[in-house]
Write a protein that holds these residues in place. Sequence first.
Motif, PDB file in Angstrom:
ATOM      1  N   LYS A 214       0.827  -1.199   0.000  1.00  0.00           N
ATOM      2  CA  LYS A 214       0.000   0.000   0.000  1.00  0.00           C
ATOM      3  C   LYS A 214       0.859   1.246   0.000  1.00  0.00           C
ATOM      4  O   LYS A 214       0.517   2.255  -0.613  1.00  0.00           O
ATOM      5  N   SER A 215       2.012   1.159   0.641  1.00  0.00           N
ATOM      6  CA  SER A 215       2.897   2.322   0.666  1.00  0.00           C
ATOM      7  C   SER A 215       3.556   2.551  -0.681  1.00  0.00           C
ATOM      8  O   SER A 215       3.682   3.678  -1.136  1.00  0.00           O
TER       9      SER A 215
ATOM     10  N   ASP B  37      -5.356   5.159 -22.247  1.00  0.00           N
ATOM     11  CA  ASP B  37      -6.773   5.311 -21.960  1.00  0.00           C
ATOM     12  C   ASP B  37      -6.955   5.470 -20.453  1.00  0.00           C
ATOM     13  O   ASP B  37      -6.217   4.901 -19.655  1.00  0.00           O
ATOM     14  N   ASP B  38      -7.965   6.230 -20.048  1.00  0.00           N
ATOM     15  CA  ASP B  38      -8.195   6.487 -18.633  1.00  0.00           C
ATOM     16  C   ASP B  38      -8.560   5.214 -17.865  1.00  0.00           C
ATOM     17  O   ASP B  38      -8.463   5.181 -16.639  1.00  0.00           O
ATOM     18  N   THR B  39      -8.994   4.185 -18.566  1.00  0.00           N
ATOM     19  CA  THR B  39      -9.446   2.975 -17.889  1.00  0.00           C
ATOM     20  C   THR B  39      -8.389   1.877 -17.872  1.00  0.00           C
ATOM     21  O   THR B  39      -8.705   0.727 -17.585  1.00  0.00           O
ATOM     22  N   PHE B  40      -7.156   2.192 -18.167  1.00  0.00           N
ATOM     23  CA  PHE B  40      -6.127   1.159 -18.148  1.00  0.00           C
ATOM     24  C   PHE B  40      -5.919   0.661 -16.716  1.00  0.00           C
ATOM     25  O   PHE B  40      -6.189   1.352 -15.737  1.00  0.00           O
ATOM     26  N   THR B  41      -5.422  -0.571 -16.577  1.00  0.00           N
ATOM     27  CA  THR B  41      -5.166  -1.171 -15.274  1.00  0.00           C
ATOM     28  C   THR B  41      -3.678  -1.118 -14.968  1.00  0.00           C
ATOM     29  O   THR B  41      -2.863  -1.524 -15.789  1.00  0.00           O
ATOM     30  N   SER B  42      -3.344  -0.595 -13.799  1.00  0.00           N
ATOM     31  CA  SER B  42      -1.952  -0.527 -13.363  1.00  0.00           C
ATOM     32  C   SER B  42      -1.783  -1.405 -12.134  1.00  0.00           C
ATOM     33  O   SER B  42      -2.414  -1.160 -11.096  1.00  0.00           O
ATOM     34  N   LEU B  43      -0.957  -2.442 -12.251  1.00  0.00           N
ATOM     35  CA  LEU B  43      -0.723  -3.379 -11.161  1.00  0.00           C
ATOM     36  C   LEU B  43       0.719  -3.290 -10.698  1.00  0.00           C
ATOM     37  O   LEU B  43       1.641  -3.168 -11.519  1.00  0.00           O
ATOM     38  N   THR B  44       0.914  -3.354  -9.391  1.00  0.00           N
ATOM     39  CA  THR B  44       2.259  -3.412  -8.833  1.00  0.00           C
ATOM     40  C   THR B  44       2.587  -4.867  -8.555  1.00  0.00           C
ATOM     41  O   THR B  44       1.864  -5.549  -7.816  1.00  0.00           O
ATOM     42  N   VAL B  45       3.660  -5.353  -9.162  1.00  0.00           N
ATOM     43  CA  VAL B  45       4.039  -6.766  -9.062  1.00  0.00           C
ATOM     44  C   VAL B  45       5.281  -6.889  -8.178  1.00  0.00           C
ATOM     45  O   VAL B  45       6.292  -6.215  -8.424  1.00  0.00           O
TER      46      VAL B  45
ATOM     47  N   PHE C  71       4.806 -14.733  -6.635  1.00  0.00           N
ATOM     48  CA  PHE C  71       4.519 -13.333  -6.913  1.00  0.00           C
ATOM     49  C   PHE C  71       3.351 -12.867  -6.059  1.00  0.00           C
ATOM     50  O   PHE C  71       2.440 -13.647  -5.743  1.00  0.00           O
ATOM     51  N   THR C  72       3.376 -11.589  -5.726  1.00  0.00           N
ATOM     52  CA  THR C  72       2.256 -10.923  -5.075  1.00  0.00           C
ATOM     53  C   THR C  72       1.926  -9.692  -5.899  1.00  0.00           C
ATOM     54  O   THR C  72       2.819  -8.899  -6.211  1.00  0.00           O
ATOM     55  N   VAL C  73       0.659  -9.548  -6.275  1.00  0.00           N
ATOM     56  CA  VAL C  73       0.251  -8.466  -7.177  1.00  0.00           C
ATOM     57  C   VAL C  73      -0.814  -7.617  -6.497  1.00  0.00           C
ATOM     58  O   VAL C  73      -1.829  -8.137  -6.018  1.00  0.00           O
ATOM     59  N   ILE C  74      -0.573  -6.297  -6.459  1.00  0.00           N
ATOM     60  CA  ILE C  74      -1.461  -5.358  -5.794  1.00  0.00           C
ATOM     61  C   ILE C  74      -2.035  -4.385  -6.825  1.00  0.00           C
ATOM     62  O   ILE C  74      -1.321  -3.903  -7.702  1.00  0.00           O
ATOM     63  N   ASP C  75      -3.339  -4.110  -6.701  1.00  0.00           N
ATOM     64  CA  ASP C  75      -3.947  -3.167  -7.635  1.00  0.00           C
ATOM     65  C   ASP C  75      -3.720  -1.730  -7.177  1.00  0.00           C
ATOM     66  O   ASP C  75      -3.065  -1.481  -6.157  1.00  0.00           O
TER      67      ASP C  75
ATOM     68  N   LEU D  87       5.991  -2.595 -12.493  1.00  0.00           N
ATOM     69  CA  LEU D  87       4.618  -2.303 -12.902  1.00  0.00           C
ATOM     70  C   LEU D  87       4.187  -3.190 -14.069  1.00  0.00           C
ATOM     71  O   LEU D  87       4.977  -3.468 -14.971  1.00  0.00           O
ATOM     72  N   LEU D  88       2.929  -3.587 -14.028  1.00  0.00           N
ATOM     73  CA  LEU D  88       2.290  -4.258 -15.158  1.00  0.00           C
ATOM     74  C   LEU D  88       1.124  -3.379 -15.576  1.00  0.00           C
ATOM     75  O   LEU D  88       0.156  -3.220 -14.823  1.00  0.00           O
ATOM     76  N   ILE D  89       1.207  -2.780 -16.758  1.00  0.00           N
ATOM     77  CA  ILE D  89       0.192  -1.864 -17.252  1.00  0.00           C
ATOM     78  C   ILE D  89      -0.604  -2.576 -18.343  1.00  0.00           C
ATOM     79  O   ILE D  89      -0.029  -3.044 -19.329  1.00  0.00           O
ATOM     80  N   VAL D  90      -1.918  -2.647 -18.158  1.00  0.00           N
ATOM     81  CA  VAL D  90      -2.766  -3.427 -19.060  1.00  0.00           C
ATOM     82  C   VAL D  90      -3.819  -2.526 -19.689  1.00  0.00           C
ATOM     83  O   VAL D  90      -4.531  -1.798 -18.984  1.00  0.00           O
TER      84      VAL D  90
END
Length: 210
Positions: free
Chosen positions: A6-7, A26-34, A46-50, A186-189
Amino acid sequence: MILFFKSISNSRKVHEQHQEHEHKLDDTFTSLTVWRKSLVISCNGFTVIDSNGNLAFRVDNYTGHPEELILMDGSGKTVLTMCRHKRLGLVDNWRVYEGEVGEQSSSKKPIFCVRKHKNILQPNMNVLARVYDDDGTSGKRCVYVIEGSYTQRFCRVLDESRRVVAEIKRKEAMVVGVSFGLEVFLLIVRPEFDPGFAMAIVLLLDQMFS
């Protein structure tokens, strides 16, 4: 561990502004922290946080190079199963299945096949792997190409029209001089691409190039 994520996810706003300017996302893209670390101490994974700091996906492997990879959602439900498919003369060929597979891997139909790029006659150092529809046998078409460098955490997944549908990028810290290194990225989808399958590609690249 979740508090740690979270930090580090607090830097999302600054990163999004940089990404939007550079890539016009696009404004609706998904950004995940891996994070290349399992929630289970005795496991690799792996641990993936939205972007809201919630657990999106997790992977727990008891061996470094397993024959089967299981991608779970935040509640522990299996999303995708990836099985290494051994064929003579072909290295790192994986079949991707929806949900759990178990002993049904020989009869259940895969949704994709991911192959590590290895062509001596037509070398292309920029191509890491290719994704084929179904099981990747003769007559199946390549639907996605993965380019870049996974070891440097800079990869792009391109569709048949060469549009970027997902990207792996290094995560930038808000504090100058602080780096997350290669274990957190980052994983940007893009909106039209499934985040679960994008994460499956990350897992397979890690098996192929780590």
